[in-house]
Write a protein that holds these residues in place. Structure first.
Motif, PDB file in Angstrom:
ATOM      1  N   THR A 276       0.808  -1.220   0.000  1.00  0.00           N
ATOM      2  CA  THR A 276       0.000   0.000   0.000  1.00  0.00           C
ATOM      3  C   THR A 276       0.843   1.274   0.000  1.00  0.00           C
ATOM      4  O   THR A 276       0.503   2.230  -0.718  1.00  0.00           O
ATOM      5  N   PRO A 277       1.951   1.369   0.769  1.00  0.00           N
ATOM      6  CA  PRO A 277       2.739   2.604   0.715  1.00  0.00           C
ATOM      7  C   PRO A 277       3.242   2.960  -0.678  1.00  0.00           C
ATOM      8  O   PRO A 277       3.364   4.140  -1.020  1.00  0.00           O
ATOM      9  N   LEU A 278       3.559   1.939  -1.481  1.00  0.00           N
ATOM     10  CA  LEU A 278       4.018   2.225  -2.840  1.00  0.00           C
ATOM     11  C   LEU A 278       2.912   2.853  -3.672  1.00  0.00           C
ATOM     12  O   LEU A 278       3.158   3.777  -4.458  1.00  0.00           O
ATOM     13  N   TYR A 279       1.686   2.367  -3.496  1.00  0.00           N
ATOM     14  CA  TYR A 279       0.556   2.954  -4.220  1.00  0.00           C
ATOM     15  C   TYR A 279       0.299   4.390  -3.751  1.00  0.00           C
ATOM     16  O   TYR A 279      -0.005   5.267  -4.567  1.00  0.00           O
ATOM     17  N   VAL A 280       0.409   4.621  -2.449  1.00  0.00           N
ATOM     18  CA  VAL A 280       0.208   5.979  -1.937  1.00  0.00           C
ATOM     19  C   VAL A 280       1.243   6.923  -2.546  1.00  0.00           C
ATOM     20  O   VAL A 280       0.923   8.028  -2.998  1.00  0.00           O
ATOM     21  N   SER A 281       2.510   6.503  -2.561  1.00  0.00           N
ATOM     22  CA  SER A 281       3.559   7.334  -3.141  1.00  0.00           C
ATOM     23  C   SER A 281       3.317   7.583  -4.622  1.00  0.00           C
ATOM     24  O   SER A 281       3.495   8.704  -5.120  1.00  0.00           O
ATOM     25  N   LEU A 282       2.914   6.539  -5.331  1.00  0.00           N
ATOM     26  CA  LEU A 282       2.653   6.674  -6.769  1.00  0.00           C
ATOM     27  C   LEU A 282       1.558   7.690  -7.037  1.00  0.00           C
ATOM     28  O   LEU A 282       1.728   8.619  -7.846  1.00  0.00           O
ATOM     29  N   PHE A 283       0.418   7.544  -6.346  1.00  0.00           N
ATOM     30  CA  PHE A 283      -0.703   8.454  -6.598  1.00  0.00           C
ATOM     31  C   PHE A 283      -0.387   9.880  -6.125  1.00  0.00           C
ATOM     32  O   PHE A 283      -0.809  10.852  -6.761  1.00  0.00           O
ATOM     33  N   ALA A 284       0.357  10.005  -5.020  1.00  0.00           N
ATOM     34  CA  ALA A 284       0.739  11.344  -4.564  1.00  0.00           C
ATOM     35  C   ALA A 284       1.605  12.040  -5.610  1.00  0.00           C
ATOM     36  O   ALA A 284       1.433  13.234  -5.893  1.00  0.00           O
ATOM     37  N   ASP A 285       2.544  11.306  -6.195  1.00  0.00           N
ATOM     38  CA  ASP A 285       3.381  11.872  -7.248  1.00  0.00           C
ATOM     39  C   ASP A 285       2.557  12.259  -8.466  1.00  0.00           C
ATOM     40  O   ASP A 285       2.752  13.328  -9.052  1.00  0.00           O
ATOM     41  N   LEU A 286       1.629  11.400  -8.857  1.00  0.00           N
ATOM     42  CA  LEU A 286       0.814  11.678 -10.043  1.00  0.00           C
ATOM     43  C   LEU A 286      -0.068  12.901  -9.821  1.00  0.00           C
ATOM     44  O   LEU A 286      -0.212  13.745 -10.718  1.00  0.00           O
TER      45      LEU A 286
ATOM     46  N   VAL B   2      -5.221   9.658  -1.173  1.00  0.00           N
ATOM     47  CA  VAL B   2      -4.515  10.762  -1.820  1.00  0.00           C
ATOM     48  C   VAL B   2      -5.506  11.731  -2.459  1.00  0.00           C
ATOM     49  O   VAL B   2      -5.331  12.960  -2.408  1.00  0.00           O
ATOM     50  N   TRP B   3      -6.554  11.184  -3.059  1.00  0.00           N
ATOM     51  CA  TRP B   3      -7.571  12.031  -3.683  1.00  0.00           C
ATOM     52  C   TRP B   3      -8.262  12.902  -2.640  1.00  0.00           C
ATOM     53  O   TRP B   3      -8.511  14.086  -2.852  1.00  0.00           O
ATOM     54  N   TYR B   4      -8.579  12.323  -1.482  1.00  0.00           N
ATOM     55  CA  TYR B   4      -9.211  13.087  -0.413  1.00  0.00           C
ATOM     56  C   TYR B   4      -8.294  14.205   0.064  1.00  0.00           C
ATOM     57  O   TYR B   4      -8.740  15.345   0.288  1.00  0.00           O
ATOM     58  N   ARG B   5      -6.998  13.900   0.250  1.00  0.00           N
ATOM     59  CA  ARG B   5      -6.040  14.932   0.651  1.00  0.00           C
ATOM     60  C   ARG B   5      -5.999  16.053  -0.384  1.00  0.00           C
ATOM     61  O   ARG B   5      -5.937  17.238  -0.042  1.00  0.00           O
ATOM     62  N   HIS B   6      -6.009  15.679  -1.653  1.00  0.00           N
ATOM     63  CA  HIS B   6      -5.939  16.657  -2.732  1.00  0.00           C
ATOM     64  C   HIS B   6      -7.166  17.582  -2.712  1.00  0.00           C
ATOM     65  O   HIS B   6      -7.033  18.798  -2.863  1.00  0.00           O
ATOM     66  N   GLN B   7      -8.352  17.008  -2.495  1.00  0.00           N
ATOM     67  CA  GLN B   7      -9.574  17.810  -2.425  1.00  0.00           C
ATOM     68  C   GLN B   7      -9.562  18.746  -1.217  1.00  0.00           C
ATOM     69  O   GLN B   7     -10.052  19.883  -1.280  1.00  0.00           O
ATOM     70  N   SER B   8      -9.001  18.257  -0.098  1.00  0.00           N
ATOM     71  CA  SER B   8      -9.062  19.014   1.154  1.00  0.00           C
ATOM     72  C   SER B   8      -8.240  20.291   1.110  1.00  0.00           C
ATOM     73  O   SER B   8      -8.468  21.201   1.911  1.00  0.00           O
ATOM     74  N   GLN B   9      -7.281  20.356   0.196  1.00  0.00           N
ATOM     75  CA  GLN B   9      -6.406  21.518   0.149  1.00  0.00           C
ATOM     76  C   GLN B   9      -7.157  22.798  -0.198  1.00  0.00           C
ATOM     77  O   GLN B   9      -6.728  23.890   0.155  1.00  0.00           O
ATOM     78  N   ALA B  10      -8.274  22.668  -0.915  1.00  0.00           N
ATOM     79  CA  ALA B  10      -8.983  23.873  -1.358  1.00  0.00           C
ATOM     80  C   ALA B  10     -10.442  23.917  -0.908  1.00  0.00           C
ATOM     81  O   ALA B  10     -11.200  24.745  -1.372  1.00  0.00           O
ATOM     82  N   SER B  11     -10.833  23.017   0.008  1.00  0.00           N
ATOM     83  CA  SER B  11     -12.240  22.945   0.401  1.00  0.00           C
ATOM     84  C   SER B  11     -12.447  23.496   1.811  1.00  0.00           C
ATOM     85  O   SER B  11     -11.776  23.051   2.754  1.00  0.00           O
ATOM     86  N   PRO B  12     -13.371  24.440   1.985  1.00  0.00           N
ATOM     87  CA  PRO B  12     -13.672  24.962   3.324  1.00  0.00           C
ATOM     88  C   PRO B  12     -14.661  24.078   4.089  1.00  0.00           C
ATOM     89  O   PRO B  12     -14.948  24.322   5.259  1.00  0.00           O
TER      90      PRO B  12
END
Length: 277
Positions: A92-102, A153-163
């Motif tokens: 799982t950590p490899l997938y997290v790193s991959l998607f975070a990079d993408l 990773v997708w949730y983290r990405h969304q959270s950066q700009a969501s109030p």
């Protein structure tokens, strides 16, 4: 980081609970749909209407990270023992790193070192003899790992700009997970194998309300407070925690030397994350 450690301790019970009381006794599709319905009930009081695109994105996130992931996970119990299942989650950590990079449109190769070190540590702890069905189970677990990693990773990405508050998001999140699991249960479920005993219902209540509802809220919130590599490594901390729970409560066996060595490797991975983050 402290919140991720707390949720890791909470989730350490889940694998053994599913393997001991649900797998092979309760239909996997019905168990997953019941779990998602219970988790959704926790967040219904916080539901808020959203623009349809934002609502669909949150529902899709929940459908992939939790709904589809659990469908793959529960089916893997047909082919794998709990130790084998834990072993195959080490990627799982490899997938997290991959998607975070993408998601960040980057390819910083040195950031993969902590994830690879976490995989090595988990492998040292959990490597065991494999059954004849392990390739099928391996494929199912990798699909589950990829879904879970992508959703985080997708949730983290969304959270950066969501109030929007996390608890309000999770009403939509679990609605998406419930819809996909209900569809699967309707089309593929064995309705002759529902939960029947008080113990089975008690396990589902714990998994649905506490492990899924409160657990994923805490994990998703915690994931926004760490860097991607710390999140990747923390995905494997469940393995030593799960082994300790299995040994102390369910009377399992552990190679304490391998557990210590693997845990040291994962601690080193977290140290690298702090330096790189």
């Amino acid at each position: 980081m402290g919140l991720l450690w707390l949720i890791t301790a909470l989730w350490a019970f889940s694998f053994s609970l599913i393997g001991a009381y649900l797998a092979g006794q309760v239909d996997a599709y019905l168990a997953v749909a019941s779990r998602m319905a219970l988790a959704l009930l926790v967040f219904l009081p916080f539901w808020r209407p959203l623009p349809w695109r934002q609502a669909l994105v949150l529902m899709a996130t929940g459908a992939v990270e939790i709904g589809v992931m659990y469908l793959f996970l529960y089916h893997s119990y047909r082919y794998l023992s709990v130790p084998e299942l834990l072993l195959f989650t080490i990627f799982t950590p490899l997938y997290v790193s991959l998607f975070a990079d993408l998601f960040n449109r980057r390819w910083p190769r040195h950031f993969w070192a902590p994830a690879l070190l976490a995989v090595a540590g988990a492998g040292v702890i959990r490597w065991t003899e494999l059954s004849s069905d392990y390739w099928h189970g391996f494929a199912l677990i990798q699909a589950a790992n990829a879904c879970f990693a992508f959703g985080q990773v997708w949730y983290r990405h969304q959270s950066q700009a969501s109030p929007l508050s996390h608890r309000a998001r999770f009403a939509w999140f679990f609605l998406g997970a419930l819809l996909v699991t209900l569809l699967a249960a309707w089309l593929l479920g064995d309705w002759q194998k529902p939960p029947q005993t008080t113990l089975q219902w008690g396990v589902l209540l714990w998994l649905g309300i506490v492990a899924s509802g409160l657990g994923y809220l805490g994990w998703s919130f915690g994931s926004t407070k760490v860097n991607a590599q710390q999140l990747a490594v923390m995905n494997n901390m469940l393995i030593p925690a799960g082994i300790v729970v299995n040994v102390t409560i369910w009377g399992g066996h552990a190679d304490w030397g391998r557990l210590a060595l693997g845990s040291l490797l994962m601690a080193a991975a977290l140290y690298l994350c702090r330096r790189q983050g």
